[in-house]
Design an enzyme around this catalytic site. Structure first.
Site, short mmCIF file in Angstrom:
data_model
loop_
_atom_site.label_atom_id
_atom_site.label_comp_id
_atom_site.label_asym_id
_atom_site.label_seq_id
_atom_site.Cartn_x
_atom_site.Cartn_y
_atom_site.Cartn_z
N HIS A 109 -8.75 -3.62 -1.13
CA HIS A 109 -7.45 -3.09 -1.03
C HIS A 109 -6.73 -4.19 0.36
CE1 HIS A 109 -4.33 -0.22 -1.04
NE2 HIS A 109 -4.24 -0.18 0.27
N SER A 124 0.94 -1.17 -0.26
CA SER A 124 0.00 0.14 -0.04
C SER A 124 0.85 1.18 -0.21
CB SER A 124 -0.89 -0.08 1.19
OG SER A 124 -1.85 0.97 1.20
N ASP A 153 -10.65 -2.03 -5.64
CA ASP A 153 -9.47 -1.37 -5.12
C ASP A 153 -9.59 -0.12 -5.89
OD1 ASP A 153 -7.34 -0.01 -4.00
OD2 ASP A 153 -6.08 -1.76 -3.64
#
Length: 348
Positions: free
Chosen positions: A304, A172, A274
């Protein structure tokens, strides 16, 4: 990895495993507007995970060390390495944590660092960076770059031989910082050079900067505006907390001046549900077209970071196993996903 718009839309349809997990484990949606609460929640999740996995076995040594940043601040790194290094030497892996630049910490990556020591005999270093809203953009990126530069310079002191592989990776926000660091390493001719990058669910571009030929494939912000975990509201909140600059290559590495063809082999992971899904898919295609070796694993119907926030599912276990296969690929070592999952626990 370009998918036609119809396929991209289909990948945004939630996987039944995700539905089942959510039904069995009901929880309120993350409140990205509340940075303090997000930081506390992720810290609690990390602490619980560390308690579950316990201390490392005797074959792994872990230690922390303070290293200097450009402004004199002392940042903490966590070093994981074999207690008895392999005779052939240890490659170097640097891991960068995620959390939207407002939460997370170096310990988040320990459950992945230890298996990498077991699988590859590597020296694995988890770095820290300062968080928003106290430390605005681009402090997280600057700390990440300063940390990687220091580690590169002191690799031998840490017990690593970067000639056997020097991989940087993250999840991320950590994946985004990885991409930034790797482009800076090319621009500034870092020595020893980074030989591979692992970009897991990274944010790499926005609609304004997507090359014209790829714009029809940049649909995830619309497809997943209301997705669980990360969505349009979350992205807006993170921008407010960090005050990032949309025109900076430290935020969107697609704007870097580093020639794409000079970037190292890259392993991607991307989730279908996502809002930043298409960042990875398009960047993968751009690197391939520039002659860079790439590998990508894609998880349709998953929000995500599903493998971190929703552990134990078959599709989460696959992503976890895949990440070790992918890092192994970057190091020139072939392993299976099953071997990767097995390495999550110490051998008995």
């Amino acid at each position: 990895m370009l998918l036609e718009p119809e396929e991209l839309k289909k990948s945004s349809q939630i996987d039944p495993q995700i539905v089942e997990f959510a039904q069995k484990n009901p929880s309120p949606p993350p409140d990205w507007e509340n940075a303090d609460a997000m930081a506390a929640n992720l810290a609690a999740m990390t602490a619980m995970t560390l308690e579950q996995i316990g201390p490392p076995e005797s074959g792994i040594t872990e230690e922390e060390q303070l290293i200097p940043m450009r402004d004199g601040f002392k940042s903490t790194i966590k070093v994981h390495k074999p207690s008895s290094p392999p005779s052939s030497g240890s490659p170097l892996i640097v891991l960068i944590f995620g959390g939207g630049w407002i939460s997370g910490g170096k310990d988040q990556m320990t459950p992945f660092a230890r298996p990498m020591v077991r699988l590859f005999g590597a020296v694995v270093v988890n770095i820290s960076y300062r968080l928003a809203p106290e430390h605005k953009f681009p402090k997280s990126q600057e700390d990440s770059w300063d940390g990687v530069k220091w580690i590169a310079e002191h690799a031998s002191d840490l017990g690593a031989d970067p000639r056997l592989g020097f991989v940087v990776g993250g999840v991320s926000a950590g994946g985004t910082c990885t991409a930034v660091v790797t482009t800076l390493a090319v621009e500034e001719k870092l020595s020893p050079p980074i030989t591979g990058q692992w970009l897991c669910i990274p944010s790499l571009m926005d609609e304004q900067h997507v090359p014209e030929k790829y714009k029809k494939y940049f649909l995830s912000p619309k497809h997943n505006a209301d997705a669980p975990v990360l969505n349009a509201v979350a992205m807006a909140a993170l921008k407010k907390h960090t005050d990032w600059d949309n025109n900076s290559p430290l935020r969107y590495p697609i704007l870097s001046k580093a020639p794409l063809g000079d970037l190292p082999p890259t392993y991607f992971q991307a989730d279908g549900m996502d809002p930043i899904r298409d960042d990875a898919l398009i960047y993968d295609e751009m690197l391939k077209e520039a002659g860079v070796s790439t590998r990508i694993d894609f998880y349709p119907g998953c929000p995500h970071g599903h493998f971190m926030f929703m552990p134990g599912m078959k599709i989460s276990n696959k992503a976890t196993g895949d990440l070790f296969v992918g890092v192994g690929w970057l190091l020139g070592k072939e392993i299976s996903g099953e071997e990767g999952l097995k390495a999550m626990a110490p051998s008995t």
